[in-house]
Design a protein around this motif. Structure first.
Motif, PDB file in Angstrom:
ATOM      1  N   GLY A 101     -25.701 -98.822  29.188  1.00  0.00           N
ATOM      2  CA  GLY A 101     -24.696 -98.145  28.368  1.00  0.00           C
ATOM      3  C   GLY A 101     -23.359 -98.109  29.081  1.00  0.00           C
ATOM      4  O   GLY A 101     -22.307 -98.388  28.488  1.00  0.00           O
ATOM      5  N   ILE A 102     -23.392 -97.762  30.376  1.00  0.00           N
ATOM      6  CA  ILE A 102     -22.141 -97.699  31.146  1.00  0.00           C
ATOM      7  C   ILE A 102     -21.470 -99.076  31.163  1.00  0.00           C
ATOM      8  O   ILE A 102     -20.257 -99.196  30.932  1.00  0.00           O
ATOM      9  N   ALA A 103     -22.271-100.112  31.394  1.00  0.00           N
ATOM     10  CA  ALA A 103     -21.710-101.469  31.435  1.00  0.00           C
ATOM     11  C   ALA A 103     -21.097-101.835  30.092  1.00  0.00           C
ATOM     12  O   ALA A 103     -20.017-102.426  30.018  1.00  0.00           O
ATOM     13  N   LEU A 104     -21.773-101.415  29.015  1.00  0.00           N
ATOM     14  CA  LEU A 104     -21.261-101.700  27.678  1.00  0.00           C
ATOM     15  C   LEU A 104     -19.897-101.045  27.487  1.00  0.00           C
ATOM     16  O   LEU A 104     -18.946-101.671  26.999  1.00  0.00           O
ATOM     17  N   VAL A 105     -19.822 -99.753  27.880  1.00  0.00           N
ATOM     18  CA  VAL A 105     -18.548 -99.030  27.729  1.00  0.00           C
ATOM     19  C   VAL A 105     -17.462 -99.726  28.539  1.00  0.00           C
ATOM     20  O   VAL A 105     -16.344 -99.936  28.055  1.00  0.00           O
ATOM     21  N   ILE A 106     -17.794-100.114  29.770  1.00  0.00           N
ATOM     22  CA  ILE A 106     -16.797-100.780  30.623  1.00  0.00           C
ATOM     23  C   ILE A 106     -16.329-102.078  29.967  1.00  0.00           C
ATOM     24  O   ILE A 106     -15.137-102.378  29.922  1.00  0.00           O
ATOM     25  N   ALA A 107     -17.295-102.833  29.406  1.00  0.00           N
ATOM     26  CA  ALA A 107     -16.931-104.117  28.789  1.00  0.00           C
ATOM     27  C   ALA A 107     -16.063-103.896  27.553  1.00  0.00           C
ATOM     28  O   ALA A 107     -15.042-104.541  27.361  1.00  0.00           O
ATOM     29  N   VAL A 108     -16.481-102.914  26.690  1.00  0.00           N
ATOM     30  CA  VAL A 108     -15.761-102.696  25.432  1.00  0.00           C
ATOM     31  C   VAL A 108     -14.339-102.226  25.697  1.00  0.00           C
ATOM     32  O   VAL A 108     -13.379-102.697  25.086  1.00  0.00           O
ATOM     33  N   MET A 109     -14.200-101.268  26.630  1.00  0.00           N
ATOM     34  CA  MET A 109     -12.867-100.702  26.865  1.00  0.00           C
ATOM     35  C   MET A 109     -12.079-101.507  27.882  1.00  0.00           C
ATOM     36  O   MET A 109     -10.937-101.176  28.185  1.00  0.00           O
ATOM     37  N   GLY A 110     -12.679-102.564  28.414  1.00  0.00           N
ATOM     38  CA  GLY A 110     -11.951-103.415  29.354  1.00  0.00           C
ATOM     39  C   GLY A 110     -11.535-102.689  30.615  1.00  0.00           C
ATOM     40  O   GLY A 110     -10.456-102.949  31.155  1.00  0.00           O
ATOM     41  N   LEU A 111     -12.375-101.774  31.083  1.00  0.00           N
ATOM     42  CA  LEU A 111     -11.992-100.980  32.252  1.00  0.00           C
ATOM     43  C   LEU A 111     -11.840-101.856  33.488  1.00  0.00           C
ATOM     44  O   LEU A 111     -11.032-101.556  34.362  1.00  0.00           O
ATOM     45  N   ASP A 112     -12.621-102.974  33.546  1.00  0.00           N
ATOM     46  CA  ASP A 112     -12.511-103.838  34.725  1.00  0.00           C
ATOM     47  C   ASP A 112     -11.227-104.647  34.708  1.00  0.00           C
ATOM     48  O   ASP A 112     -10.797-105.157  35.736  1.00  0.00           O
ATOM     49  N   ARG A 113     -10.601-104.768  33.551  1.00  0.00           N
ATOM     50  CA  ARG A 113      -9.360-105.535  33.452  1.00  0.00           C
ATOM     51  C   ARG A 113      -8.147-104.627  33.288  1.00  0.00           C
ATOM     52  O   ARG A 113      -7.150-105.011  32.695  1.00  0.00           O
ATOM     53  N   GLY A 114      -8.233-103.398  33.740  1.00  0.00           N
ATOM     54  CA  GLY A 114      -7.063-102.509  33.682  1.00  0.00           C
ATOM     55  C   GLY A 114      -7.078-101.552  32.511  1.00  0.00           C
ATOM     56  O   GLY A 114      -6.281-100.620  32.457  1.00  0.00           O
ATOM     57  N   GLY A 115      -7.965-101.740  31.547  1.00  0.00           N
ATOM     58  CA  GLY A 115      -8.136-100.785  30.455  1.00  0.00           C
ATOM     59  C   GLY A 115      -6.948-100.706  29.527  1.00  0.00           C
ATOM     60  O   GLY A 115      -6.129-101.626  29.435  1.00  0.00           O
ATOM     61  N   LEU A 116      -6.862 -99.588  28.815  1.00  0.00           N
ATOM     62  CA  LEU A 116      -5.801 -99.379  27.834  1.00  0.00           C
ATOM     63  C   LEU A 116      -4.516 -98.974  28.542  1.00  0.00           C
ATOM     64  O   LEU A 116      -4.542 -98.524  29.685  1.00  0.00           O
ATOM     65  N   PRO A 117      -3.369 -99.140  27.875  1.00  0.00           N
ATOM     66  CA  PRO A 117      -2.104 -98.718  28.486  1.00  0.00           C
ATOM     67  C   PRO A 117      -2.143 -97.229  28.833  1.00  0.00           C
ATOM     68  O   PRO A 117      -2.680 -96.412  28.070  1.00  0.00           O
ATOM     69  N   ILE A 118      -1.553 -96.873  29.988  1.00  0.00           N
ATOM     70  CA  ILE A 118      -1.626 -95.482  30.449  1.00  0.00           C
ATOM     71  C   ILE A 118      -0.625 -94.611  29.680  1.00  0.00           C
ATOM     72  O   ILE A 118       0.533 -95.005  29.495  1.00  0.00           O
ATOM     73  N   VAL A 119      -1.089 -93.460  29.216  1.00  0.00           N
ATOM     74  CA  VAL A 119      -0.212 -92.483  28.562  1.00  0.00           C
ATOM     75  C   VAL A 119      -0.146 -91.264  29.459  1.00  0.00           C
ATOM     76  O   VAL A 119      -1.170 -90.672  29.778  1.00  0.00           O
ATOM     77  N   ASP A 120       1.078 -90.931  29.877  1.00  0.00           N
ATOM     78  CA  ASP A 120       1.227 -89.805  30.803  1.00  0.00           C
ATOM     79  C   ASP A 120       0.828 -88.494  30.143  1.00  0.00           C
ATOM     80  O   ASP A 120       1.078 -88.286  28.957  1.00  0.00           O
ATOM     81  N   SER A 121       0.215 -87.602  30.917  1.00  0.00           N
ATOM     82  CA  SER A 121      -0.296 -86.368  30.318  1.00  0.00           C
ATOM     83  C   SER A 121       0.837 -85.453  29.867  1.00  0.00           C
ATOM     84  O   SER A 121       0.611 -84.516  29.103  1.00  0.00           O
ATOM     85  N   ARG A 122       2.063 -85.707  30.317  1.00  0.00           N
ATOM     86  CA  ARG A 122       3.167 -84.861  29.833  1.00  0.00           C
ATOM     87  C   ARG A 122       3.466 -85.107  28.357  1.00  0.00           C
ATOM     88  O   ARG A 122       4.138 -84.318  27.720  1.00  0.00           O
ATOM     89  N   LEU A 123       2.968 -86.232  27.836  1.00  0.00           N
ATOM     90  CA  LEU A 123       3.218 -86.531  26.422  1.00  0.00           C
ATOM     91  C   LEU A 123       2.180 -85.903  25.504  1.00  0.00           C
ATOM     92  O   LEU A 123       2.366 -85.885  24.298  1.00  0.00           O
ATOM     93  N   TYR A 124       1.086 -85.403  26.078  1.00  0.00           N
ATOM     94  CA  TYR A 124       0.071 -84.772  25.233  1.00  0.00           C
ATOM     95  C   TYR A 124       0.641 -83.460  24.689  1.00  0.00           C
ATOM     96  O   TYR A 124       1.481 -82.832  25.326  1.00  0.00           O
ATOM     97  N   GLY A 125       0.107 -83.028  23.556  1.00  0.00           N
ATOM     98  CA  GLY A 125       0.581 -81.737  23.055  1.00  0.00           C
ATOM     99  C   GLY A 125      -0.203 -81.317  21.841  1.00  0.00           C
ATOM    100  O   GLY A 125      -1.115 -82.016  21.387  1.00  0.00           O
ATOM    101  N   GLY A 126       0.170 -80.166  21.320  1.00  0.00           N
ATOM    102  CA  GLY A 126      -0.406 -79.679  20.082  1.00  0.00           C
ATOM    103  C   GLY A 126      -1.882 -79.370  20.177  1.00  0.00           C
ATOM    104  O   GLY A 126      -2.414 -79.043  21.236  1.00  0.00           O
ATOM    105  N   LEU A 127      -2.544 -79.533  19.037  1.00  0.00           N
ATOM    106  CA  LEU A 127      -3.966 -79.209  18.953  1.00  0.00           C
ATOM    107  C   LEU A 127      -4.768 -80.056  19.936  1.00  0.00           C
ATOM    108  O   LEU A 127      -5.792 -79.624  20.456  1.00  0.00           O
ATOM    109  N   LEU A 128      -4.277 -81.271  20.221  1.00  0.00           N
ATOM    110  CA  LEU A 128      -4.955 -82.144  21.171  1.00  0.00           C
ATOM    111  C   LEU A 128      -5.126 -81.441  22.518  1.00  0.00           C
ATOM    112  O   LEU A 128      -6.227 -81.414  23.086  1.00  0.00           O
ATOM    113  N   VAL A 129      -4.040 -80.850  23.022  1.00  0.00           N
ATOM    114  CA  VAL A 129      -4.123 -80.165  24.316  1.00  0.00           C
ATOM    115  C   VAL A 129      -5.022 -78.934  24.214  1.00  0.00           C
ATOM    116  O   VAL A 129      -5.846 -78.674  25.091  1.00  0.00           O
TER     117      VAL A 129
END
Lengths: 507, 402
Positions: free
Chosen positions: A272-300
């Motif tokens: 399962g872990i390997a699947l998640v790593i493959a799907v999200m491309g964690l070994d290739r740098g993953g998704l673009p980084i979003v700084d936590s200062r941009l989080y807000g609202g109900l999400l936070v």
């Protein structure tokens, strides 16, 4: 016979009709028994009715009847443009809705947040319905897998190593720290001169100990370097870790005789872990980084409360066990820890986490603002949970633990298999209460400049485009409804669970 | 052959084992040593890092900053304070503000909470539903939300001082706060206070005398007229003989604001309102649980003696419920005191706001200031719980339990 009849005690005439008894059922009866039974109660009823009239009616009028539903800016909500008294200004909420939910999370990346919300709902709903089977797997997914996946989805970025690399790093850091501390102590002792022989001795011993510790770790270090040097570092690490951990579990759980089950579970987990790593491309740098200062609202609000709930449980359980431990120092430490965090306001804890925690960490180690707050909240609510769990532990009869010991189970097996499951069942309502408190307390992060739902609301008030007399009330009504739905939902659920757990006691 | 009594085996080692290792024995000792080593290591890391970081940031350490001039104004000070005073003085001002808001909040919350809690149990359907609705609504909304609501949405939208809501033309409520006549002490103020104290003491003595009469001889004395007479009469006599103890400076509208009188700042009103209504909802639930924990037979017995519902509650049910109510009530008092630190969100100058807020941002001495602040709240918590547990012990003793 006839004169006997004449003198017999038989009534000759009809009894006059008595008035019907006072109605105690139906609407009229209800009025009579519950509202107007005495003069003072009648007075109370009238006062309450007046109170209701002056609070509920204007509220409904404000929220629904007089409300403005459509518009593009403040002019839609001004009394002179509408031509009547204006209630809630719902276009304001519509315009700010995105900000209330996501904060300033980049628009192109908002699908990630939606995926997290969807995942959370998909995992949470089966967890909350008692009839659905597979609770262990479900809880494991929700409490262990989901937070990690959510982190990489929300924050982005990838990983460079896995289990073996991290273990090697941590072990080497520990050995280095011990050597370092020993050397400093020795220097301090030498500087002091005559009385310094004790620190010198202690320091040298420590340094020696650290160096000795480094020797068995060294192969781990070489292995790490070898992994990092290979082309696909992450995959090599995952595979090696999977082999090592699975074999360890296999032999610890009885090897060839009984270890197959745990071997299979472990391999499936790693797949399962390997699947998640493959799907999200964690070994290739993953998704673009979003700084936590941009989080807000109900999400936070949800990040802070869910992380607080998940992280505070193990802390709470550990502290509760520590408080009941037979080893004196562990007990004293647990008591002091719990009493300290319970004795101070949460907001000082947040200030502690924001201003003091960075000072306590090594200079090259920066720690994100949101993460600091999460650590503070986890410690704080862990101390509160510890007391709840302790109540549950105290409710388990001693015979349970004694019977388990008599079967030859160790302390940890007794606790994890016999005592703790029963104790946690007992305290689910108490835990839900402390989660409600935690959910409400997440609003305090606003004070350390993290914009949760309430913070976004406050920021939205500053917008001159929407400054009307009713904006404030509209915003508060909207946020109030959201908070109320969450808290009321949780409290009703806790009542439901309490009812279910006490089912055997009701008859 | 006589059996010689052997000396008992030495208990030294088992005792030592228990003392140093608990029930786990020597393995416990080893565990403790490892635990202490871990703590010492963490402590060492913290201290070393903090020293290095502070040196890198060039922040002075130590408590010397308390003697420096603060240089900022505080909007409410119970003791004389000016900008040229020291940070130590700021600390005292903030602490007093925290205490006053907590004490007043606790008083209001207790009264209101008891009313709502008893109202929820009332046979009157409408009243019990209304109280229940209040409790559910207030408990399920965050406190900070409520504070901001009172401050931003209710008090800030009050009319300005020119159109303020006035009561008898002496009390004025506006968005600048609540302006009331300011009492000014006269010569007879001292004797006036003494007269009140004497009246209170005399009433208490009278009450205890009446109780003794009731308990020992079964005589019910009607003492409230005498007590009331004392409480009103004595101060009145002093007033008549020596003249009025205080005169009032009536506030007057001058320009855009009020001159004269005392002003209760809106932050204080918002904070007290939010804290006391919020805590009252929790107290109401505690009171309800406490009253329900008293056996139903007690209520019925009281009614069958011919006492009214109010009397039964006051004399029979509530005293017994107090035993159940008191511990959680203490917790609520502590919560209220701790929650008063939320004042920082609306700028009421409480301890946290002026000290951990303004002073911290001016001096940058995070470690000292946060340590002092946490220590003070911890001390308040410990003292309050000690006082309340003493009170609980006394109630238990009076009820003859344990």
């Amino acid at each position: 016979m006839t004169d006997q009849l004449a003198t017999s005690f038989v009534r000759q005439d009809l009894v006059p009709q008595r008035p019907a008894p006072v109605v105690t059922t139906g609407f009229v009866g209800f009025l009579r028994t519950r509202l107007f039974n005495t003069p003072s109660n009648a007075l109370l009823t009238i006062v309450c009715a007046l109170l209701l009239w002056f609070t509920v009616v204007p509220t409904i009028k404000f929220l629904v009847v007089d409300a403005v539903w459509q518009g593009n800016d403040r002019s839609a909500c001004l009394a002179e443009n509408v031509g009547r008294t204006v209630g809630a200004c719902w276009p304001f909420v519509q315009a700010k809705f995105i900000q209330f939910i996501y904060g300033f999370y980049p628009e192109a990346e908002r699908w990630r947040v939606n995926v997290i919300f969807a995942l959370a709902i998909m995992l949470l709903i089966p967890l909350l319905i008692p009839r659905i089977p597979g609770k262990t797997a479900n809880a494991g997914l929700f409490f262990l897998a989901f937070p990690l996946v959510a982190y990489f989805l929300l924050h982005g970025g990838g990983i460079r190593g896995f289990g073996l690399t991290w273990t090697a790093d941590a072990a080497l850091a520990l050995a280095n720290s011990i050597v370092d501390a020993g050397r400093k102590l020795a220097e301090l002792g030498e500087a002091r001169g005559v009385i310094g022989w004790l620190p010198v001795l202690l320091g040298k011993t420590l340094a020696l100990l650290g160096s000795a510790l480094a020797i068995p770790i060294a192969p781990l270090g070489w292995l790490r370097d070898w992994i990092q040097a290979s082309g696909k570092a992450v995959w090599a690490d995952v595979a090696l870790t999977a082999i090592v951990v699975s074999l360890l579990l296999f032999f610890l759980n009885g090897g060839l005789r009984t270890g197959w089950r745990s071997l299979i579970i472990s391999l499936v987990t790693f797949a399962g872990i390997a699947l998640v790593i493959a799907v999200m491309g964690l070994d290739r740098g993953g998704l673009p980084i979003v700084d936590s200062r941009l989080y807000g609202g109900l999400l936070v609000t949800l990040i802070v409360s869910v992380t607080g709930i998940v992280a505070s449980m193990p802390i709470g359980i550990a502290l509760a066990l520590g408080r009941r431990a037979t080893i004196p120092l562990v007990r004293i430490f647990s008591i002091a820890f719990i009493e300290f965090w319970r004795g101070v306001p949460l907001i000082t804890v947040l200030f502690f986490a924001t201003y003091m925690l960075p000072l306590f960490l090594p200079g090259n180690f920066t720690i994100d603002g949101l993460l600091r707050v999460l650590i503070g909240i986890a410690l704080f609510s862990g101390a509160y949970n510890a007391e709840v769990v302790r109540g549950g532990l105290a409710a388990i009869p001693r015979g349970q633990a004694e019977a388990a010991s008599a079967l030859g189970l160790s302390y940890w097996k007794t606790t994890s298999l016999v005592v703790m499951p029963q104790a946690l069942r007992h305290v689910i309502p108490g835990l839900v209460n402390s989660f409600i408190a935690l959910f409400k307390d997440t609003t305090l992060v606003l004070i350390v400049a993290i914009f949760d739902l309430l913070g976004s609301l406050r920021a939205a008030f500053a917008d001159p485009v929407w400054a009307t007399p009713s904006t404030l009330f509209t915003g508060f009504a909207f946020a109030g409804i959201i908070y109320f739905i969450f808290c009321f939902g949780m409290s009703r659920y806790s009542l439901f669970v309490e009812h279910r757990l006490n089912a055997h006691r009701r008859h | 052959m006589s059996i010689e009594s052997r000396p008992p085996p030495s208990l030294f080692w088992p005792k030592l084992r228990r003392a140093v290792g608990g029930r786990a024995g020597w393995s416990g000792l080893v565990l403790q040593i490892a635990f202490v080593a871990l703590l010492v290591w963490i402590g060492y890391e913290i201290v070393a890092n903090a020293r290095a970081n502070l040196q890198a940031q060039r922040v002075a350490s130590g408590f010397g900053f308390l003697d420096n001039t603060a240089g900022f104004a505080v909007s409410q000070a119970l003791i004389p304070y000016s900008e040229s005073n020291t940070y130590a003085r700021v600390f005292v001002v903030g602490l007093l503000n925290t205490l006053i808001v907590s004490v007043i909040g606790i008083i209001f919350a207790t009264i209101f909470g008891f009313l709502v809690g008893l109202g929820r149990l009332s046979p009157n359907w409408l009243l019990s539903r209304l109280s229940g609705g209040y409790v559910e609504l207030v408990r399920n909304l965050p406190l900070l939300f409520q504070i901001l609501f009172w401050y931003l949405a209710v008090l800030a939208t009050l009319p300005n001082p020119r159109q303020s809501i006035s009561l008898f033309d002496k009390f004025f409520l506006s968005n600048r706060g609540f302006v009331i006549p300011k009492p000014i002490e006269q010569a007879s103020f001292g004797p006036f206070v003494i007269a009140i104290v004497i009246a209170i003491v005399a009433s208490l003595l009278l009450r205890s005398y009446a109780r003794r009469q009731l308990f020992d001889h079964g005589r019910m004395l009607k003492i409230w007229p005498y007590g009331l007479g004392l409480l009103i009469g004595l101060p009145l006599i002093v007033c008549l003989v020596l003249g009025a103890p205080v005169t009032f400076e009536i506030p007057a509208l001058r320009g855009f604001n009020f001159a004269g009188g005392s002003r209760i700042i809106p932050e204080f009103i918002a904070l007290t309102l939010a804290l006391s209504t919020y805590t009252a909802a929790f107290i109401a639930e505690i009171v309800r649980a406490g009253v329900q924990s008293v056996n139903k037979g007690q209520m019925e017995a009281g009614s069958s003696l011919g006492l009214s519902r109010g009397t039964v509650l006051r004399l029979i049910v509530v005293p017994q419920a107090m035993r159940v109510i008191l511990p959680p009530l203490t917790n609520q008092y502590l919560n209220l005191t701790k929650n008063s630190s939320l004042a920082v969100a609306i700028g009421y100058p409480d301890l946290f706001s002026v000290f951990a807020g303004t002073t911290l941002s001016q001096t940058g001495q995070a470690i000292e200031i946060i340590a002092i602040t946490m220590g003070v709240y911890l001390l308040i918590s410990l003292v309050t719980s000690a006082v309340m547990s003493y009170y609980g012990w006394r109630i238990n003793r009076n009820l003859g339990a344990t």
